[in-house]
Design an enzyme around this catalytic site. Structure first.
Site, PDB file in Angstrom:
ATOM      1  N   HIS A   1       0.827  -1.197   0.000  1.00  0.00           N
ATOM      2  CA  HIS A   1       0.000   0.000   0.000  1.00  0.00           C
ATOM      3  C   HIS A   1       0.867   1.255   0.000  1.00  0.00           C
ATOM      4  CE1 HIS A   1      -3.101  -2.906   1.199  1.00  0.00           C
ATOM      5  NE2 HIS A   1      -3.970  -2.024   0.746  1.00  0.00           N
TER       6      HIS A   1
ATOM      7  N   LYS B   1      -0.184   4.620   4.764  1.00  0.00           N
ATOM      8  CA  LYS B   1      -1.006   3.620   5.460  1.00  0.00           C
ATOM      9  C   LYS B   1      -0.152   2.949   6.531  1.00  0.00           C
ATOM     10  CE  LYS B   1      -3.991  -0.419   4.607  1.00  0.00           C
ATOM     11  NZ  LYS B   1      -5.253   0.173   5.094  1.00  0.00           N
TER      12      LYS B   1
ATOM     13  N   THR C   1      -7.823  -6.162   4.586  1.00  0.00           N
ATOM     14  CA  THR C   1      -8.059  -7.217   3.600  1.00  0.00           C
ATOM     15  C   THR C   1      -7.086  -8.365   3.804  1.00  0.00           C
ATOM     16  OG1 THR C   1      -8.887  -5.630   1.986  1.00  0.00           O
ATOM     17  CG2 THR C   1      -8.091  -7.730   1.130  1.00  0.00           C
TER      18      THR C   1
END
Length: 255
Positions: free
Chosen positions: A158, A162, A168
């Site tokens: 990511h 983040k 997920t």
């Protein structure tokens, strides 16, 4: 065909992209959008997103009262805001409004509340509601059943900002019954929107299943897919995985 009326909870970066996807789909009507802050510019989501129309009234959360959902009825509420948002719209369930949540960082208290709402209205909860990630999870689960002794690692990539581990990736680990602390590998570089990969290692061969998000608009397309399948359902807790798994069973080829 009667159009499906939608209300969106949250109008940040992701919320705006999701609203845009619903505005472009003729099967839906965007009735309103609830945002955290007071209205600064446009009074309608459509004009805020560059359309020459006044669709999707923008409502500050401070204006949401106990009877808000009776006065502003919709068929489905789509939530991509924050984990605490569910406290503000719990009365929607009492009004028979179906709920779709793509929030990935629920605390146990909020998740318990969301699940309790499914006792009186259909609720679809998927931390990553994109079709690609959902299929990745279903395919990974099937593959583990076929080769239970394979070494399995999860890689999630990511953007630099983040800080937390991908919700997920955690969901994939839970699906595969893997220890999150041992089998999730996180990478933070540049401006990557999101990428997830599941690696199955066996003697003499490796299988890699991966999914990359190019734009957060994919969440909107996933929400549209979910909304079409949630309309008319009985109260209960649903997921994208259960929908995709049912479709795989129906369309799996016979050899």
């Amino acid at each position: 065909m009667k159009k499906i009326k939608v209300g969106i909870w949250g109008f940040g970066k992701t919320g705006k992209l999701i609203a845009d996807e619903f505005l472009k789909d003729s099967r839906f009507v965007l009735s309103w959008v609830v945002r955290k802050n007071k209205i600064k510019h446009s009074k309608f989501a459509s004009s805020d997103l560059g359309y020459e129309t006044n669709i999707g009234k923008i409502i500050p959360i401070s204006d949401v009262s106990d009877n808000f959902f009776l006065k502003n009825p919709v068929d489905i509420l789509v939530d991509f805001s924050h984990n605490y948002g569910v406290h503000s719209y719990k009365n929607a369930a009492k009004s028979g409004i179906a709920i779709i949540s793509g929030v990935s960082n629920y605390q146990p208290e909020e998740l318990s509340l969301l699940k309790s709402l499914s006792e009186i209205t259909p609720v679809l909860y998927s931390p990553n509601i994109t079709l690609g990630v959902t299929f990745l999870m279903v395919a990974s689960h099937v593959l583990k059943k076929i080769i239970p002794n394979a070494d399995i690692e999860i890689i999630e990539e990511h953007f630099k900002g983040k800080t937390e581990v991908s919700g997920t990736a955690k969901k994939i680990a839970q699906t595969l019954e893997l220890d999150e602390s041992q089998h999730i590998n996180s990478i933070r570089v540049g401006g990557i929107v999101g990428r997830h990969e599941v690696i199955f290692g066996m003697p003499n061969q490796t299988i890699r299943l991966s999914h990359s998000s190019i734009s957060r608009a994919a969440f909107g397309q996933g929400a549209i897919f979910a909304a079409k399948h949630l309309i008319g359902k009985m109260p209960g807790l649903y997921s994208m995985e259960s929908i995709i798994a049912d479709m795989v069973r129906k369309h799996c080829p016979t050899y």
